[in-house]
Scaffold this active site. Structure first.
Site, mmCIF file in Angstrom:
data_model
loop_
_atom_site.group_PDB
_atom_site.id
_atom_site.type_symbol
_atom_site.label_atom_id
_atom_site.label_comp_id
_atom_site.label_asym_id
_atom_site.label_seq_id
_atom_site.Cartn_x
_atom_site.Cartn_y
_atom_site.Cartn_z
ATOM 1 N N MET A 64 0.828 -1.213 0.000
ATOM 2 C CA MET A 64 0.000 0.000 0.000
ATOM 3 C C MET A 64 0.865 1.268 0.000
ATOM 4 S SD MET A 64 -2.653 -1.462 2.857
ATOM 5 C CE MET A 64 -1.305 -2.226 3.793
ATOM 6 N N GLN A 74 -11.170 2.579 0.425
ATOM 7 C CA GLN A 74 -10.886 3.902 0.979
ATOM 8 C C GLN A 74 -11.840 4.946 0.397
ATOM 9 O OE1 GLN A 74 -6.777 4.530 -0.081
ATOM 10 N NE2 GLN A 74 -5.979 3.639 1.809
ATOM 11 N N THR A 79 2.226 1.631 5.888
ATOM 12 C CA THR A 79 1.417 2.712 5.341
ATOM 13 C C THR A 79 0.962 3.588 6.489
ATOM 14 O OG1 THR A 79 -0.798 3.205 4.454
ATOM 15 C CG2 THR A 79 -0.453 1.014 5.317
ATOM 16 N N ASN A 80 0.856 4.886 6.253
ATOM 17 C CA ASN A 80 0.302 5.782 7.276
ATOM 18 C C ASN A 80 -1.221 5.729 7.290
ATOM 19 O OD1 ASN A 80 2.513 7.830 8.512
ATOM 20 N ND2 ASN A 80 3.088 7.340 6.422
ATOM 21 N N THR A 81 -1.830 5.880 6.113
ATOM 22 C CA THR A 81 -3.281 6.021 6.022
ATOM 23 C C THR A 81 -4.034 4.872 6.676
ATOM 24 O OG1 THR A 81 -3.118 7.303 3.976
ATOM 25 C CG2 THR A 81 -5.232 6.255 4.431
ATOM 26 N N CYS A 128 3.084 10.167 4.358
ATOM 27 C CA CYS A 128 2.647 9.091 3.464
ATOM 28 C C CYS A 128 3.924 8.392 3.041
ATOM 29 C CB CYS A 128 1.884 9.646 2.263
ATOM 30 S SG CYS A 128 1.449 8.373 1.071
ATOM 31 N N THR A 129 3.926 7.090 3.061
ATOM 32 C CA THR A 129 5.187 6.361 2.871
ATOM 33 C C THR A 129 5.758 6.495 1.465
ATOM 34 O OG1 THR A 129 3.892 4.323 2.529
ATOM 35 C CG2 THR A 129 4.792 4.714 4.729
ATOM 36 N N GLU A 130 4.969 7.022 0.503
ATOM 37 C CA GLU A 130 5.495 7.245 -0.846
ATOM 38 C C GLU A 130 6.183 8.598 -1.015
ATOM 39 O OE1 GLU A 130 2.998 3.948 -0.987
ATOM 40 O OE2 GLU A 130 2.278 5.961 -0.520
#
Length: 231
Positions: free
Chosen positions: A10, A52, A83-85, A196-198
Site C-alpha cells: 500500500m 478507501q 502505510t500511514n493512512t 505518506c510512505t510514498e
C-alpha cells in the site's frame, strides 16, 4: 532477532523501501552477511484503494486484520503496517492478534519530541490530513499539526495516488510540493512530516527549509530496533 511481520502493498513502491531499509539497518547493526528475519503479507492495493474511496474502512480493516493473523501464525513477533493512512484501522489489526503493532504515528511522535519540535506541517493523503486518527495521535504527544489548505491537500493527495504509488516521479510535482511546504513553514511549521510512505520517493531534505521527518525511514528503523531489542 525477532521476526518482523510486514503488512505491505500500500503501495508496493514504498513497501520495497521498507524491505531495503530494514535489511540495510540490520546489516549496519550486526555486520557480516546479516539480514532481517521477516515475513511479508502484501495486499492488492487496488482493492484497498476502492474501499478507501467508498468509505468502507471496516471492510478494509478486516482485510488487514486477516493479514496480521496470517503473519502471527507464520511466526511474526510484531506487526509493521507499511502505510500511514491505513493506521486508521489500527485497532482492528491489534484486536485480531496477540502480538503488538508498531504504530507509525507513535514512532514519528517520539522522533519529533526528541528533536524538540512543537509544531509540524503534515503532508499525507487527504484521509490522513483531514481525519483525526493520525493528527489526534500526534496531538496526544503535545505536537501541534498544521495541514495545507484545501487546494494544497488536493495537490498532495492527487500526486500520491496518480503518480508516486505508480512509481512516477516528476520534477513539476516536486516543485508543487515545495510550494506547499513553503506555505506551511510560513504558517509556523518548524518541521515537515512526510506522512505518506510514498512521499519520500519525491521529496528530499533540500526541498525544504526546515527538517523533514520521513515516516518510512523512522518506522523501518524502529522496526529494526524492536527486532534487535535496541533501546
Amino acid at each position: 532477532m525477532k521476526m518482523i511481520g510486514l503488512i505491505g502493498g500500500m503501495s508496493w513502491e514504498s513497501t520495497a523501501l521498507y524491505y531495503r531499509i530494514i535489511n540495510e539497518q540490520v546489516k549496519q547493526q550486526l555486520g557480516g552477511l546479516h539480514s532481517a528475519r521477516s515475513l511479508m503479507y502484501s495486499v492488492d492495493f487496488q482493492e484497498i484503494e476502492k474501499l478507501q474511496v467508498a468509505g468502507e474502512w471496516q471492510r478494509a480493516g478486516e482485510i488487514l486484520a486477516e493479514a496480521a493473523r496470517s503473519l502471527e501464525k507464520g511466526g511474526a513477533d510484531f506487526i509493521v503496517l507499511c502505510t500511514n493512512t491505513m493506521h486508521k484501522v489500527a485497532d482492528q489489526i491489534t484486536g485480531a492478534v496477540a502480538i503488538p503493532l508498531l504504530h507509525i504515528a507513535d514512532a514519528t511522535a517520539q522522533r519529533i519530541q526528541s528533536a524538540g519540535v512543537k509544531r509540524v506541517g503534515l503532508l499525507a493523503t487527504a484521509f490522513t490530513m483531514e481525519q483525526e486518527f493520525y493528527k489526534g495521535r500526534l496531538a496526544q504527544s503535545g505536537i501541534d499539526v498544521l495541514v495545507p489548505d484545501a487546494s494544497g491537500r488536493k495537490t498532495v493527495h492527487d500526486i500520491i495516488y496518480q503518480e508516486l504509488c505508480l512509481g512516477i516521479i516528476r520534477e513539476s510535482s516536486r516543485a508543487r510540493y515545495r510550494e506547499v511546504i513553503a506555505e506551511l513553514v510560513a504558517q509556523g511549521a518548524e518541521a515537515i512530516i512526510l506522512g505518506c510512505t510514498e512521499i519520500t520517493l519525491l521529496v528530499k531534505p533540500e526541498d525544504a527549509s526546515v527538517p523533514l521527518f520521513d515516516t518510512t525511514l523512522i518506522h523501518a528503523e524502529d522496526a529494526v530496533k524492536l527486532a534487535l531489542s535496541i533501546k
